[in-house]
Design a protein around this motif. Structure first.
Motif, PDB file in Angstrom:
ATOM      1  N   LEU A 162      20.983 -35.628 -18.237  1.00 28.15           N
ATOM      2  CA  LEU A 162      19.674 -34.736 -18.881  1.00 28.15           C
ATOM      3  C   LEU A 162      19.880 -33.493 -18.681  1.00 28.15           C
ATOM      4  O   LEU A 162      19.758 -32.466 -19.703  1.00 28.15           O
ATOM      5  N   ALA A 163      20.180 -33.179 -17.345  1.00 26.11           N
ATOM      6  CA  ALA A 163      20.097 -31.584 -16.952  1.00 26.11           C
ATOM      7  C   ALA A 163      21.482 -31.011 -17.457  1.00 26.11           C
ATOM      8  O   ALA A 163      21.184 -29.904 -18.293  1.00 26.11           O
ATOM      9  N   ALA A 164      22.397 -31.684 -17.422  1.00 24.07           N
ATOM     10  CA  ALA A 164      23.829 -31.065 -18.225  1.00 24.07           C
ATOM     11  C   ALA A 164      23.506 -31.051 -19.580  1.00 24.07           C
ATOM     12  O   ALA A 164      23.953 -29.922 -20.328  1.00 24.07           O
ATOM     13  N   ALA A 165      23.014 -32.220 -20.369  1.00 27.13           N
ATOM     14  CA  ALA A 165      22.689 -32.011 -21.752  1.00 27.13           C
ATOM     15  C   ALA A 165      21.725 -30.792 -22.160  1.00 27.13           C
ATOM     16  O   ALA A 165      21.917 -30.107 -23.272  1.00 27.13           O
ATOM     17  N   GLY A 166      20.806 -30.454 -21.525  1.00 26.43           N
ATOM     18  CA  GLY A 166      19.975 -29.273 -21.602  1.00 26.43           C
ATOM     19  C   GLY A 166      20.584 -28.028 -21.444  1.00 26.43           C
ATOM     20  O   GLY A 166      20.332 -27.239 -22.532  1.00 26.43           O
ATOM     21  N   LYS A 167      21.390 -27.900 -20.169  1.00 27.90           N
ATOM     22  CA  LYS A 167      21.978 -26.666 -20.219  1.00 27.90           C
ATOM     23  C   LYS A 167      23.390 -26.235 -20.915  1.00 27.90           C
ATOM     24  O   LYS A 167      23.359 -25.180 -21.343  1.00 27.90           O
ATOM     25  N   SER A 168      24.025 -27.245 -20.988  1.00 34.48           N
ATOM     26  CA  SER A 168      25.330 -27.099 -22.066  1.00 34.48           C
ATOM     27  C   SER A 168      24.879 -27.543 -23.464  1.00 34.48           C
ATOM     28  O   SER A 168      25.838 -27.637 -24.110  1.00 34.48           O
ATOM     29  N   ALA A 169      23.730 -27.576 -23.996  1.00 35.13           N
ATOM     30  CA  ALA A 169      23.461 -27.660 -25.107  1.00 35.13           C
ATOM     31  C   ALA A 169      24.279 -29.030 -25.884  1.00 35.13           C
ATOM     32  O   ALA A 169      24.955 -28.902 -27.085  1.00 35.13           O
ATOM     33  N   GLN A 170      24.052 -30.247 -25.261  1.00 35.86           N
ATOM     34  CA  GLN A 170      24.541 -31.318 -26.011  1.00 35.86           C
ATOM     35  C   GLN A 170      23.854 -31.768 -27.163  1.00 35.86           C
ATOM     36  O   GLN A 170      22.438 -31.501 -27.116  1.00 35.86           O
ATOM     37  N   PHE A 171      24.135 -32.669 -27.746  1.00 42.28           N
ATOM     38  CA  PHE A 171      23.753 -32.966 -29.230  1.00 42.28           C
ATOM     39  C   PHE A 171      22.006 -33.674 -28.854  1.00 42.28           C
ATOM     40  O   PHE A 171      21.877 -34.536 -27.928  1.00 42.28           O
ATOM     41  N   GLY A 172      21.174 -33.115 -29.249  1.00 36.79           N
ATOM     42  CA  GLY A 172      19.470 -33.465 -29.107  1.00 36.79           C
ATOM     43  C   GLY A 172      19.093 -32.452 -28.498  1.00 36.79           C
ATOM     44  O   GLY A 172      17.979 -32.126 -28.708  1.00 36.79           O
ATOM     45  N   LEU A 173      19.605 -31.843 -27.510  1.00 36.24           N
ATOM     46  CA  LEU A 173      19.047 -30.513 -27.112  1.00 36.24           C
ATOM     47  C   LEU A 173      19.960 -29.230 -27.506  1.00 36.24           C
ATOM     48  O   LEU A 173      19.741 -28.116 -26.697  1.00 36.24           O
ATOM     49  N   HIS A 174      20.581 -29.522 -28.286  1.00 38.87           N
ATOM     50  CA  HIS A 174      21.463 -28.148 -28.726  1.00 38.87           C
ATOM     51  C   HIS A 174      21.056 -27.020 -29.538  1.00 38.87           C
ATOM     52  O   HIS A 174      21.328 -26.038 -29.552  1.00 38.87           O
ATOM     53  N   PRO A 175      19.521 -27.109 -30.279  1.00 42.44           N
ATOM     54  CA  PRO A 175      19.250 -25.696 -31.069  1.00 42.44           C
ATOM     55  C   PRO A 175      18.911 -24.865 -30.544  1.00 42.44           C
ATOM     56  O   PRO A 175      19.176 -23.722 -30.975  1.00 42.44           O
TER      57      PRO A 175
END
Lengths: 152, 352, 637, 190
Positions: free
Chosen positions: C253-266
């Motif tokens: 989750l942390a990586a997805a948030g910081k690295s703008a993975q799909f779902g947290l990308h906008p």
């Protein structure tokens, strides 16, 4: 502001034309191709410019608006300084009255500017007083209807 | 007051405390306490206004009675054990006498009444001496004392003083009274921690003294005596807004600031000793403290009062303090220490 | 006396951090004439400290040149330490400066780790930041508050370095949060602009969601491993605890948030509201790779459960596909590059998912060079066209901006042409994907994304440089500026050389046994993509496309609108419970209506004791002491 | 069908004949907002007058315990959808002085994302369907791909013990020589 504004038929046609051309420009980035298409579009508008039957004109306009709606660009080109553009609202200059709030020490850094500014403010005030005086005299002479309160 | 006289008195106050801290004889301790009290009395009424003298009188009477009680307990101790040493085990009666006397000195809860009145009657600088320096000697004694075996007599007043400190400060508008009540509450924290760990209590004492010093010096510099004056800070000295805010929050114990260690150490030792329910009561008391700390911080930094505004943009003025004045130097050092010194608390552990 | 290389490296790196910290506080002086009458209005917030009225010029203290000089020195120092590492095989140096919170069962300390990852990243980040700082001195000259801008960039770099070099989770969190906060400040740089402030809010809120993950990881590892040090966590042999899924969830989750993975990308495309140097530094080369970097650091935790691998793989693949497919339909030049960044981030996460963290890191390093260069090129174009960002208004620029256009082409080619930086790492990642027994979808997505990469890269080239000139305003700037050209050429050198340098001298990239088809894929697929692009360009310039697919790619798969509305609807529906039963229900009765009167009453009672008479004070003190004594005697006896 | 299309057209406000209707305003003076829920038609009229609305337009929220009293139910319109060139009293907020705001006004300020966008070319349900369709397809493919993994073997599989010669049913007495699959290179420095 509580006026209800409506658009006349001509205004709607003009807006439709302008937006159509703009969206067409967004669709076709190549200038010569766009020019050709724009001329064709203009011809389509000109075709009905002598239409006198209001009912028919409204129908045509309706059809045109529908066609535009179908063909509009999802990301039309927006001029940079207009609403939605990339430079819209960027670095809005501070309002001029902020300078009134400057501390004398700060003002002392720009002595020429502020000296001129003081002079201009005084001139503006004098002109305002003059205008008020003229209006008061006119009211006294009965040339203008009286007002409730004038700035003294 | 002449400078030579005041210097002499100050030296006496300091030496009294040093005598107390370094001796193990009850009689010498009494002498040291009396010395510092008696030397402090003329310092306190140096302003010589009626409020000042009244506060001074109250201070003197309370200190005298507590010294009498202390001497009484010490005599009983000497009579029972045949020695004046503080290391001897204490009798129940003498221990009650001694601890009540010490509680009087530091203003612990049931005997705290004099403290807000005295502090309110004094200027900030004299108040600083009462609220910080004069607490060192009795607190150190108290810490020794709590090592001697019994603790219920200390734990109950400490709990009460944490709560009283919270409730008392809630309804106050006088900054010095608020500081007095916060001091009462913090005394409760210190004493209750000393029941479990001497080292932790010493660390807390050092940190508390630093924070309190910076707060008193700041308010002294800004001449703020009621909450209504706080809004002028932002106009007189903008940087003090941040300082008052940070030091206040530090006193309340907000994590990145030094004051966090105060609460953290205490709670760590209390919880490690299964002191959970009572420490939650203390946290509730501290929350009330925190409420009026926040009230001060808000009034200082976030509110723009409708009255007393010199002009809408005069925050650009700033009072110029000479960086070489000892007060400015002291307050800046203590402010920095009281906000940013969390990493420095490790050496404190090593020293103590 | 023998000087150990680890001593050199650690002292160099500590020195770099310290100098960077100190350099925040310094200015350098520059003069400008005050011919402009309206000058006080413009410069209201600038740091004009003194004036010399006789000479008609004002001294301005600007931190830009100083920051440039400092970064230059630091970049050379870091390259020096990198070269020392090249020659001596140093695994990692662990430095404990001091304990942070003492006397706790939890080990919280100021703990740095200088391993190969950090050393390479340090050099890359410093060189890239140096170039970007030079560029922003060219780009931001007309900004009223440019001095603060350079300082914010420096502070951001410091945070980023703390994040990458620290071993303690708390320091990592510090750098993580600092990066997020600085990104907030820099996105909303043009504070008067409403879009900028809402984008900054969006970025901060999305980063908060990522932080939930990092804090989960920190809390659980503190609970589980009694330590906040990454080395302790990774080396502890209690890996197979029941909490491991939650730890991994937190990390992802942390990586997805910081690295703008799909779902947290906008938030990543929204960040383009900031000035172009900000996009170049934060949102392409350094800050957004922080999430991937965290995954690289903690990749040993991913060793056991395969389902996590395939989850990460699909997450990365989806991001890559999404961003690449969106990028092909955008018209804002910065947006295309931003989506290309998102796509490459997806590829890095894919590399993590196939269990090759070293490849992900390799891609981070090469990507930093060419992506920063692409952003600087777009900044140069934008600046030359006086803030025009739309691709459709950029035609035939290659004659007017030769350096920029050649760099732009180089950067676009970097991902698909052999011997350029991006190709080394991308080729390896694709090879590794096809050589590992993993989810089929992963490789499909990454190959499709690779194809689309070629499409959007060539689209920029096509629109910018091959069409006839269509810019509306005449040229106001030329690119004959040393700050611009030096920065671009330096990064271009990096783009050409870094892949070769890293793969031959620093990393020992693993080799895979793959079929010749898979080996040829990274080369063939882009060619197919480019061919498809030209086919579609020829057919699509003449008439408009009304298809839903085009709208879907243009509006980012409708993700933002649909998700915003559903989140708002959901939270409003949930607020029925929270608001009606708590805020307007019993919580109101207990809280505001209950606690406040109670404590007021208690406060008044305790205040009643303060009457000001010392006799009564002592009397009531004694009385209450006696009560306490009597009670305690009663209870204790 | 044609009617629906026309209606959709009309929603596109630049072309609708009515550009902007007057917005409701508070009555001046010291009214306490919101008042109690209006029960009778007279109270409704009074409340509508208080909010500067026509009685026909005025419709309060249902009196179901939220405590919103007589506050009117207004149209959900994001500030981005208001006329950017209009003559607003507060142009940066696109709001007039004394204008009656929506009860959830904080959802519609310009800093918030515009989730209530009017006139979408592709309606929201269709957008959600497309997004959901893509995501469902990806998820399905992911699950399938997890089941049928992709792997291209480059060489034949090698097993220990002489490629499991005995285990595969070979004659245990006549074991052939162990094939050399790989030899470690000898160092040239020795």
């Amino acid at each position: 502001m509580s006026a209800t504004k409506t658009l006349s038929h001509a205004q709607r046609v003009l807006r439709l034309y302008k937006r159509s051309v703009r969206h067409m420009e967004s669709w076709i980035p190549e200038r010569p191709a766009f020019r050709y298409e724009a001329t064709v579009l203009r011809a389509r508008f000109d075709e009905h410019k002598n239409e006198n039957d209001m009912k028919k004109a409204a129908q045509i306009l309706q059809a045109g608006e529908e066609e535009f709606w179908e063909k509009q660009h999802p990301q039309p080109y927006i001029f940079i300084d207009s609403f939605g553009g990339t430079r819209y609202e960027r670095n809005i200059p501070a309002p001029e009255w902020v300078l009134n709030k400057w501390h004398p020490i700060e003002k002392a850094r720009y002595p020429y500017y502020f000296a001129r500014r003081e002079k201009r403010i005084a001139e503006e005030q004098a002109r305002w007083d003059q205008l008020v005086e003229e209006e008061r005299q006119l009211i006294e002479q009965g040339k203008l209807p009286p007002k409730e309160a004038l700035p003294s | 007051m002449r400078q030579i006289v005041s210097t002499f008195l100050f030296v006496t106050v300091v030496s009294g405390t040093i005598i107390v801290v370094s001796s193990e004889n009850w009689f010498i301790i009494w002498v040291g306490l009396e010395l510092s009290t008696l030397a402090l009395v003329p310092i306190l009424c140096s302003g010589f206004s009626p409020r000042n003298v009244e506060a001074d009188n109250k201070y003197f009477l309370v200190q005298a009675s507590s010294a009498a009680l202390l001497l009484n307990g010490a005599l009983g101790q000497a009579w029972l054990t045949g020695s004046w040493s503080i290391l001897d085990p204490v009798n129940e009666v003498t221990s009650i006498c001694l601890s009540i006397a010490l509680a009087f000195k530091i203003g612990l809860a049931p005997v705290h009444f004099w403290f807000p009145d005295v502090l309110q009657g004094l200027p900030f600088f004299q108040g600083l001496i009462i609220a910080t320096w004069q607490k060192i000697a009795p607190l150190i004694l108290m810490f020794y004392f709590s090592q001697l075996g019994f603790s219920y007599l200390l734990i109950t007043p400490s709990l009460i003083s944490v709560l009283i400190g919270g409730w008392g400060g809630l309804n106050q508008t006088q900054v010095r009274k608020i500081l007095a009540f916060s001091s009462i509450g913090n005394m409760g924290w210190l004493v209750i921690t000393s029941a479990y760990s001497f080292n932790a209590a010493i660390i807390m004492l050092v940190i508390y003294l630093i924070i309190n010093t910076s707060l008193f010096l700041l308010f002294d510099h800004l001449k703020v005596s009621t909450l209504g004056h706080l809004n002028t800070i932002s106009q007189l000295s903008p940087i003090s807004v941040a300082l008052v805010l940070l030091v206040m929050l530090s006193l309340g114990g907000l994590p990145p600031l030094t004051g966090f260690i105060l609460k953290f150490t205490s709670l760590y030792f209390l919880v490690a000793n299964n002191f959970i329910i009572l420490s939650s009561i203390m946290i509730i008391g501290n929350l009330q403290d925190y409420f009026f700390y926040l009230r001060i911080s808000f009034n200082t930094s976030l509110f723009l009062f409708p009255q007393h505004i010199i002009s809408s943009a005069s925050w650009r003025n700033s009072t110029i303090i000479s960086p070489l004045a000892p007060k400015a130097w002291l307050s800046s050092v203590s402010t920095v220490l009281s906000t940013l010194a969390i990493p420095l608390t490790l050496p404190l552990y090593i020293i103590t | 006396m023998v000087i150990s290389p680890s001593l050199i490296i650690s002292s160099l790196n500590l020195g770099i951090l310290t100098i960077l910290l100190g350099s925040i506080f310094f200015f350098s002086k520059s003069y400008f004439s005050k011919g402009n009458v309206n000058f006080p209005l413009i410069k209201t917030t600038s740091a004009c400290l003194s004036v010399n009225n006789d000479k008609e010029e004002t001294i301005e203290y600007n931190s830009g040149p100083f920051a440039m000089a400092i970064l230059k020195v630091l970049a050379f120092l870091s390259v020096l330490s990198l070269l020392v590492t090249c020659n001596n095989s140093i695994q990692s140096i662990n430095i404990t400066l001091s304990l942070w919170l003492s006397n706790t069962p939890l080990n919280i300390s100021l703990n740095f780790i200088y391993d190969q990852y950090f050393l390479v990243f340090l050099s890359v980040a410093l060189i890239v930041t140096w170039s970007i700082m030079e560029f922003s001195f060219y780009y931001m000259t007309e900004d009223p508050n440019s001095s603060a801008f350079f300082r914010l960039l420096t502070i951001f770099l410091l945070n980023m370095l703390i994040l990458t070099c620290s071993n303690s989770l708390f320091l990592i969190f510090l750098g993580w949060e600092g990066g997020g906060f600085l990104s907030f400040l820099l996105i909303s740089w043009w504070t008067t602009r409403n879009d900028a402030s809402s984008s900054a809010l969006e970025a901060v809120i999305t980063n908060r969601i990522g932080n939930i993950g990092l804090i989960t990881f920190m809390a659980l590892s503190a609970l589980n491993f009694n330590s906040s040090n990454l080395t302790n966590i990774l080396s502890s042999n209690e890996n197979l605890t029941p909490l491991l899924p939650f730890l991994l969830f937190g990390l992802i989750l942390a990586a997805a948030g910081k690295s703008a993975q799909f779902g947290l990308h906008p938030w990543l495309p929204a960040l383009l509201e900031g000035p172009t140097p900000v996009s170049a530094l934060l949102h392409s080369s350094t800050m957004v790779v922080a999430g991937v970097f965290l995954l690289v650091r903690t990749s040993e935790l991913f060793s056991s459960p395969l389902i996590t691998h395939s989850l990460v793989l699909i997450l990365g693949g989806t991001t890559a596909l999404f961003a690449a497919s969106t990028a092909i339909a955008q018209h804002d030049i910065k947006k295309i590059i931003a989506y290309s960044t998102t796509s490459q981030l997806g590829l890095m996460v894919t590399a993590i998912g196939i269990g090759q963290p070293a490849l992900a890191f390799f891609h981070i390093c090469t990507h930093a060079f060419f992506k920063a260069m692409l952003f600087l090129c777009s900044g140069s174009v934008i600046h030359s066209l006086s803030d025009e960002q739309d691709l459709r208004k950029m035609g035939g620029l290659s004659k007017l901006l030769p350096v920029t256009s050649s760099c732009l082409i180089l950067g676009s080619l970097a991902l698909m042409a052999p011997l350029l930086a991006g190709f080394y790492s991308k080729d390896l990642i694709l090879e590794a994907t096809s050589a590992s027994v993993l989810n089929l979808l992963g490789i499909v997505l990454s190959i499709v994304a690779t194809m689309l990469t070629a499409v959007y890269s060539f689209r920029i080239i096509f629109f910018c440089f091959s069409l006839s000139p269509s810019c509306s305003s005449p040229f106001s700037h030329s690119e004959e500026n040393f700050n611009l050209n030096n920065a671009l050429l330096r990064l271009a050198t990096g783009t050409i050389a870094s892949g070769w340098f890293f793969s031959n001298l620093l990393f020992a990239p693993p080799s895979f046994n793959v079929t010749s088809l898979a080996k040829g894929t990274p080369l063939i697929v882009p060619i197919i993509g480019v061919a498809a692009l030209f086919m579609s360009l020829i057919s699509s310039t003449s008439n408009s496309i009304g298809s839903n697919a085009h709208s879907a790619t243009t509006s980012q798969w409708f993700f933002v609108d649909a998700v915003h509305l559903s989140i708002i609807t959901m939270s409003l529906a949930l607020s029925f419970f929270s608001s009606r039963t708590l805020d307007r229900g019993w919580q109101e009765n207990i809280g505001p209506q209950g606690i406040a009167p109670t404590s007021t009453a208690l406060s008044k009672i305790s205040q009643a004791g303060q009457i000001g008479l010392i006799k009564r004070y002592i009397l009531s003190s004694m009385a209450s002491v006696l009560v306490i004594l009597a009670l305690s005697l009663l209870i204790l006896s | 069908m044609a009617l629906a299309r026309c209606a959709r057209c009309l929603r596109f406000d630049r072309f609708s004949p009515v550009v902007r209707v007057s917005s409701a305003r508070y009555a001046s003076g010291d009214v306490s907002l919101p008042g109690p829920y209006p029960e009778t038609p007279e109270e409704r009229a009074a409340a509508a007058k208080k909010y500067g609305m026509r009685v026909e337009d005025y419709e309060p929220y249902a009196d179901d315990g939220w405590g919103w009293g007589d506050y009117p139910k207004l149209k959900k319109q994001h500030a981005d959808d208001r006329d950017p060139h209009g003559d607003w009293d507060f142009p940066e907020d696109r709001r007039n002085w004394g204008e009656v705001m929506h009860i959830e006004q904080d959802l519609f300020v310009r800093q918030r994302p515009n989730a209530y966008k009017q006139n979408r070319k592709i309606p929201l349900w269709k957008q959600s369907m497309i997004l959901g369709g893509i995501l469902t397809t990806l998820a399905t493919l992911g699950i399938l791909g997890n089941k049928y993994k992709y792997f291209v073997p480059v060489g034949p599989k090698q097993y220990p013990f002489n490629n499991l010669y005995v285990e595969k049913g070979g004659d245990p007495d006549a074991v052939p020589d162990t094939p050399k699959n790989y030899t470690f290179p000898t160092s040239s420095y020795i």
